[in-house]
Design a protein around this motif. Structure first.
Motif, PDB file in Angstrom:
ATOM      1  N   THR A  24       0.835  -1.195   0.000  1.00 58.82           N
ATOM      2  CA  THR A  24       0.000   0.000   0.000  1.00 58.82           C
ATOM      3  C   THR A  24       0.875   1.251   0.000  1.00 58.82           C
ATOM      4  O   THR A  24       1.652   1.468   0.937  1.00 58.82           O
ATOM      5  N   PRO A  25       0.767   2.064  -1.050  1.00 60.39           N
ATOM      6  CA  PRO A  25       1.618   3.259  -1.122  1.00 60.39           C
ATOM      7  C   PRO A  25       1.301   4.255  -0.010  1.00 60.39           C
ATOM      8  O   PRO A  25       0.149   4.519   0.299  1.00 60.39           O
ATOM      9  N   GLY A  26       2.339   4.781   0.603  1.00 58.81           N
ATOM     10  CA  GLY A  26       2.191   5.821   1.613  1.00 58.81           C
ATOM     11  C   GLY A  26       1.771   5.340   2.985  1.00 58.81           C
ATOM     12  O   GLY A  26       1.667   6.141   3.905  1.00 58.81           O
ATOM     13  N   LEU A  27       1.544   4.042   3.155  1.00 60.53           N
ATOM     14  CA  LEU A  27       1.087   3.538   4.449  1.00 60.53           C
ATOM     15  C   LEU A  27       2.241   3.449   5.450  1.00 60.53           C
ATOM     16  O   LEU A  27       2.103   3.850   6.598  1.00 60.53           O
ATOM     17  N   ILE A  28       3.354   2.936   5.005  1.00 53.82           N
ATOM     18  CA  ILE A  28       4.543   2.846   5.852  1.00 53.82           C
ATOM     19  C   ILE A  28       5.504   3.944   5.416  1.00 53.82           C
ATOM     20  O   ILE A  28       5.909   3.991   4.254  1.00 53.82           O
ATOM     21  N   PRO A  29       5.879   4.830   6.326  1.00 53.48           N
ATOM     22  CA  PRO A  29       6.752   5.939   5.927  1.00 53.48           C
ATOM     23  C   PRO A  29       8.184   5.461   5.665  1.00 53.48           C
ATOM     24  O   PRO A  29       8.643   4.496   6.255  1.00 53.48           O
ATOM     25  N   GLU A  30       8.850   6.183   4.775  1.00 48.90           N
ATOM     26  CA  GLU A  30      10.269   5.921   4.534  1.00 48.90           C
ATOM     27  C   GLU A  30      11.067   6.523   5.681  1.00 48.90           C
ATOM     28  O   GLU A  30      10.780   7.617   6.142  1.00 48.90           O
ATOM     29  N   VAL A  31      12.067   5.803   6.118  1.00 45.77           N
ATOM     30  CA  VAL A  31      12.981   6.306   7.132  1.00 45.77           C
ATOM     31  C   VAL A  31      14.362   6.373   6.487  1.00 45.77           C
ATOM     32  O   VAL A  31      14.899   5.338   6.069  1.00 45.77           O
ATOM     33  N   PHE A  32      14.889   7.566   6.353  1.00 38.79           N
ATOM     34  CA  PHE A  32      16.186   7.799   5.719  1.00 38.79           C
ATOM     35  C   PHE A  32      16.249   7.166   4.325  1.00 38.79           C
ATOM     36  O   PHE A  32      17.250   6.573   3.952  1.00 38.79           O
ATOM     37  N   ALA A  64       8.110 -15.117  -3.172  1.00 42.78           N
ATOM     38  CA  ALA A  64       7.384 -14.868  -4.424  1.00 42.78           C
ATOM     39  C   ALA A  64       6.558 -13.591  -4.324  1.00 42.78           C
ATOM     40  O   ALA A  64       6.550 -12.774  -5.254  1.00 42.78           O
ATOM     41  N   PHE A  65       5.877 -13.402  -3.200  1.00 46.22           N
ATOM     42  CA  PHE A  65       5.099 -12.174  -3.017  1.00 46.22           C
ATOM     43  C   PHE A  65       6.006 -10.938  -2.971  1.00 46.22           C
ATOM     44  O   PHE A  65       5.646  -9.875  -3.477  1.00 46.22           O
ATOM     45  N   ALA A  66       7.183 -11.053  -2.346  1.00 50.74           N
ATOM     46  CA  ALA A  66       8.117  -9.926  -2.300  1.00 50.74           C
ATOM     47  C   ALA A  66       8.603  -9.575  -3.703  1.00 50.74           C
ATOM     48  O   ALA A  66       8.708  -8.398  -4.045  1.00 50.74           O
ATOM     49  N   ASP A  67       8.875 -10.584  -4.519  1.00 50.58           N
ATOM     50  CA  ASP A  67       9.284 -10.330  -5.906  1.00 50.58           C
ATOM     51  C   ASP A  67       8.178  -9.653  -6.690  1.00 50.58           C
ATOM     52  O   ASP A  67       8.412  -8.674  -7.404  1.00 50.58           O
ATOM     53  N   ILE A  68       6.975 -10.159  -6.561  1.00 44.09           N
ATOM     54  CA  ILE A  68       5.849  -9.610  -7.318  1.00 44.09           C
ATOM     55  C   ILE A  68       5.519  -8.198  -6.852  1.00 44.09           C
ATOM     56  O   ILE A  68       5.265  -7.308  -7.656  1.00 44.09           O
ATOM     57  N   SER A  69       5.548  -7.956  -5.542  1.00 41.72           N
ATOM     58  CA  SER A  69       5.214  -6.619  -5.040  1.00 41.72           C
ATOM     59  C   SER A  69       6.293  -5.604  -5.371  1.00 41.72           C
ATOM     60  O   SER A  69       6.029  -4.403  -5.379  1.00 41.72           O
ATOM     61  N   ALA A  70       7.510  -6.065  -5.654  1.00 42.68           N
ATOM     62  CA  ALA A  70       8.577  -5.150  -6.066  1.00 42.68           C
ATOM     63  C   ALA A  70       8.479  -4.808  -7.552  1.00 42.68           C
ATOM     64  O   ALA A  70       9.299  -4.068  -8.062  1.00 42.68           O
ATOM     65  N   GLY A  71       7.477  -5.352  -8.229  1.00 48.11           N
ATOM     66  CA  GLY A  71       7.257  -5.019  -9.627  1.00 48.11           C
ATOM     67  C   GLY A  71       7.941  -5.944 -10.604  1.00 48.11           C
ATOM     68  O   GLY A  71       7.948  -5.696 -11.791  1.00 48.11           O
ATOM     69  N   GLY A  72       8.504  -7.020 -10.117  1.00 48.00           N
ATOM     70  CA  GLY A  72       9.199  -7.942 -11.000  1.00 48.00           C
ATOM     71  C   GLY A  72       8.479  -9.267 -11.112  1.00 48.00           C
ATOM     72  O   GLY A  72       7.310  -9.405 -10.764  1.00 48.00           O
ATOM     73  N   THR A  73       9.205 -10.229 -11.616  1.00 48.40           N
ATOM     74  CA  THR A  73       8.681 -11.582 -11.678  1.00 48.40           C
ATOM     75  C   THR A  73       9.291 -12.377 -10.538  1.00 48.40           C
ATOM     76  O   THR A  73      10.240 -11.944  -9.888  1.00 48.40           O
ATOM     77  N   VAL A  74       8.758 -13.541 -10.313  1.00 49.82           N
ATOM     78  CA  VAL A  74       9.255 -14.390  -9.240  1.00 49.82           C
ATOM     79  C   VAL A  74      10.690 -14.780  -9.565  1.00 49.82           C
ATOM     80  O   VAL A  74      10.986 -15.237 -10.661  1.00 49.82           O
ATOM     81  N   GLY A  75      11.578 -14.558  -8.610  1.00 54.73           N
ATOM     82  CA  GLY A  75      12.982 -14.840  -8.882  1.00 54.73           C
ATOM     83  C   GLY A  75      13.859 -14.735  -7.664  1.00 54.73           C
ATOM     84  O   GLY A  75      13.911 -15.655  -6.855  1.00 54.73           O
TER      85      GLY A  75
END
Length: 162
Positions: A24-32, A64-75
């Motif tokens: 979810t965009p903007g839900l968790i703030p960036e820290v540094f 697999a979910f981390a790969d997909i949520s990062a905008g890539g394919t499973v890898g």
């Protein structure tokens, strides 16, 4: 058997929640300049408290979910997280006690290894040291900070639902 199914359902809900929080965009703030990879935290915390076979399954799903949520394919995350969680789980099961004093340093090491490898493989351009300092160090610290409460949650679930 019933408690094991409930425990695995709780892990599954936790993975879905981490995926939603991470995606979810903007839900968790960036820290540094860095955001945590909550699915890595989730997989490592499960690996520190559960048996080998469920660890492999949940690590592969988280990767697999981390790969997909990062905008890539499973890898990368699917393979690296599965292997790293297998090693962590075997270390915790066969060589060390499953205590907090042992588990959290191993989880920190695993976060450094997986995010460091990701940086070296995918993000090492000329001037990569600045990228590492500005984004990856904070991402490593933030991801490990998210691992700590997830570890205690999964340790509680594993203890109660055994």
């Amino acid at each position: 058997m019933k408690l094991k199914i409930i425990r695995y359902a709780a892990y599954s809900l936790e993975i879905i929640l981490m995926l939603v929080l991470q995606s979810t965009p903007g839900l968790i703030p960036e820290v540094f300049g860095g955001k945590p990879i909550l699915l890595v935290s989730c997989a490592l915390s499960i690996a520190a408290v559960d048996e080998v076979i469920p660890t492999l399954a949940f690590a592969a799903v988280c990767g697999a979910f981390a790969d997909i949520s990062a905008g890539g394919t499973v890898g990368f995350f699917a393979v690296a997280l599965t292997l790293l969680c297998y090693v962590l789980c075997c270390l915790m099961r066969y060589f060390f006690s499953t205590g907090t004093v042992v588990a959290l340093p191993f989880c920190l090491s695993a976060v450094v290894v997986i995010l460091g490898a990701r940086f070296l493989i995918f993000a090492l351009p000329p001037g990569g040291a600045e990228l590492f300092v500005n984004h990856y160090i904070s991402r490593i610290v933030y991801t490990f900070a998210a691992t700590v409460p997830l570890y205690f949650l999964n340790r509680f679930l594993s203890g109660v639902l055994r």
